[in-house]
Design a protein around this motif. Structure first.
Motif, PDB file in Angstrom:
ATOM      1  N   LEU A 229      10.320   3.750  -7.212  1.00 42.33           N
ATOM      2  CA  LEU A 229       9.617   4.740  -6.394  1.00 42.33           C
ATOM      3  C   LEU A 229       8.117   4.819  -6.688  1.00 42.33           C
ATOM      4  CD1 LEU A 229       9.594   6.852  -4.208  1.00 42.33           C
ATOM      5  CD2 LEU A 229      10.366   8.546  -5.873  1.00 42.33           C
ATOM      6  N   CYS A 240       8.571  11.172   0.867  1.00 40.19           N
ATOM      7  CA  CYS A 240       9.432  12.056   0.090  1.00 40.19           C
ATOM      8  C   CYS A 240       9.108  13.507   0.422  1.00 40.19           C
ATOM      9  CB  CYS A 240       9.248  11.812  -1.407  1.00 40.19           C
ATOM     10  SG  CYS A 240       9.575  10.112  -1.930  1.00 40.19           S
ATOM     11  N   TYR A 254      14.373  11.257   0.897  1.00 43.49           N
ATOM     12  CA  TYR A 254      13.720  10.052   0.376  1.00 43.49           C
ATOM     13  C   TYR A 254      13.807   8.978   1.452  1.00 43.49           C
ATOM     14  CZ  TYR A 254      13.256   5.998  -2.884  1.00 43.49           C
ATOM     15  OH  TYR A 254      12.886   4.836  -3.536  1.00 43.49           O
TER      16      TYR A 254
END
Length: 329
Positions: A229, A240, A254
């Motif tokens: 990420l 996000c 996400y």
């Protein structure tokens, strides 16, 4: 003049990263799942076999890449793509002007490896892997592999141009219900990827407790996302969001955004707030943001869960192709 090599050392795979990014940016079928931000952490975390990635060069330029590994079994080794299982799209990378010779070079090179089956799955429509052919390879016909419901985006922040009226009414009711429990906010959560993941993992596990526990219940999957990420954020690929009601963070979303397409990858919510539909409200926000960013599609990714179709999504199928060696080769 093209030259190819087999990369079997993880250190050499890591060293390929800057060339890999350049190739990825020029490959028409590339998605975030073929980026080094995704596949390098995947290999570091899982490494389920022997690395056998094929790189094709034209001078100093990387013009083709087949991120592969060998999985050894009693019945014979299989050649599989890096990223399998956690990735919704898989493919080889190449630039359009060298697509045909690169496909030949990749096929020539993998024939030097010891495998009985070469499997490429989750190939997107028009994926470069679908065009691989070679006289020494027997291939089965490409077949449908997994449905990825996709919503065509149009209209504005009201969602009127793309989301069915029934779903829009449900969103309004959910927002009113949430507002009765406290102030509602949905905010981007990219400044601190690890804290976002803390919330996502907690909420995802809560959502799936007693129902298979969810993919984020596995330690190595969590480790993978904690590596991937931050790199996806650095490349402006991640999207996000966290939803708060009052002082409680009750939902997490996400996803990704790349080349006019948004991807909904994972989510989670606090079951104590199920009546307020935080998952739906987060998806609604993600769709609005995708429209704001001029996306043309919102991809719900693999799986035919009923909720995806309630947004107006329709199936788009990935493909699966298997090669074996021609007799005598």
């Amino acid at each position: 003049m093209l030259r190819s090599e087999i990369i079997d050392d993880p250190t050499d795979l890591e060293a390929l990263e800057p060339h890999w990014w350049e190739l990825w940016s020029r490959s028409p079928s590339a998605t975030p799942f073929q980026s080094p931000a995704w596949l390098l952490p995947w290999w570091r975390t899982f490494a389920p076999g022997e690395l056998a990635t094929v790189a094709v060069w034209r001078g100093d330029d990387l013009v083709g890449l087949a991120p592969l590994y060998l999985e050894c079994q009693a019945a014979g080794a299989r050649l599989l793509p890096l990223g399998i299982s956690l990735s919704d799209y898989l493919d080889v990378l190449c630039i359009p002007e060298t697509a045909e010779p690169v496909a030949v070079a990749i096929a020539d090179t993998v024939l030097s490896l010891g495998w009985s089956q070469w499997i490429l799955q989750d190939l997107p429509p028009g994926g470069a892997g679908l065009a691989i052919r070679h006289a020494a390879l027997e291939s089965c016909q490409a077949v449908d592999h997994a449905a990825c419901p996709v919503l065509a985006l149009a209209g504005d922040q009201t969602l009127q141009g793309c989301v069915p009226a029934r779903r829009r009414r449900q969103l309004r009711r959910a927002h009113r219900a949430a507002s009765r429990r406290g102030r509602v906010s949905i905010e981007p959560a990219l400044s601190d990827p690890q804290t976002f993941l803390d919330h996502l993992i907690r909420l995802h596990r809560a959502r799936w407790a007693g129902h298979g526990d969810g993919v984020l219940s596995y330690t190595r999957v969590e480790e993978f996302h904690r590596q991937a990420l931050p790199q996806l954020v650095a490349q402006v690929l991640a999207r996000c969001w966290l939803m708060t009601i009052g002082d409680a963070i009750v939902g997490a979303y996400y996803g990704f955004h790349h080349r006019g397409r948004a991807y909904a990858y994972l989510g989670g919510f606090d079951p104590a707030y199920a009546e307020e539909s935080p998952g739906a409200l987060l998806i609604g926000q993600a769709i609005r943001q995708a429209i704001c960013e001029s996306a043309e599609e919102f991809d719900f990714l693999r799986g035919q869960e009923a909720y995806k179709y309630s947004w107006g999504a329709v199936d788009r199928w990935t493909m699966r192709k298997i090669w074996t060696r021609s007799k005598g080769r």
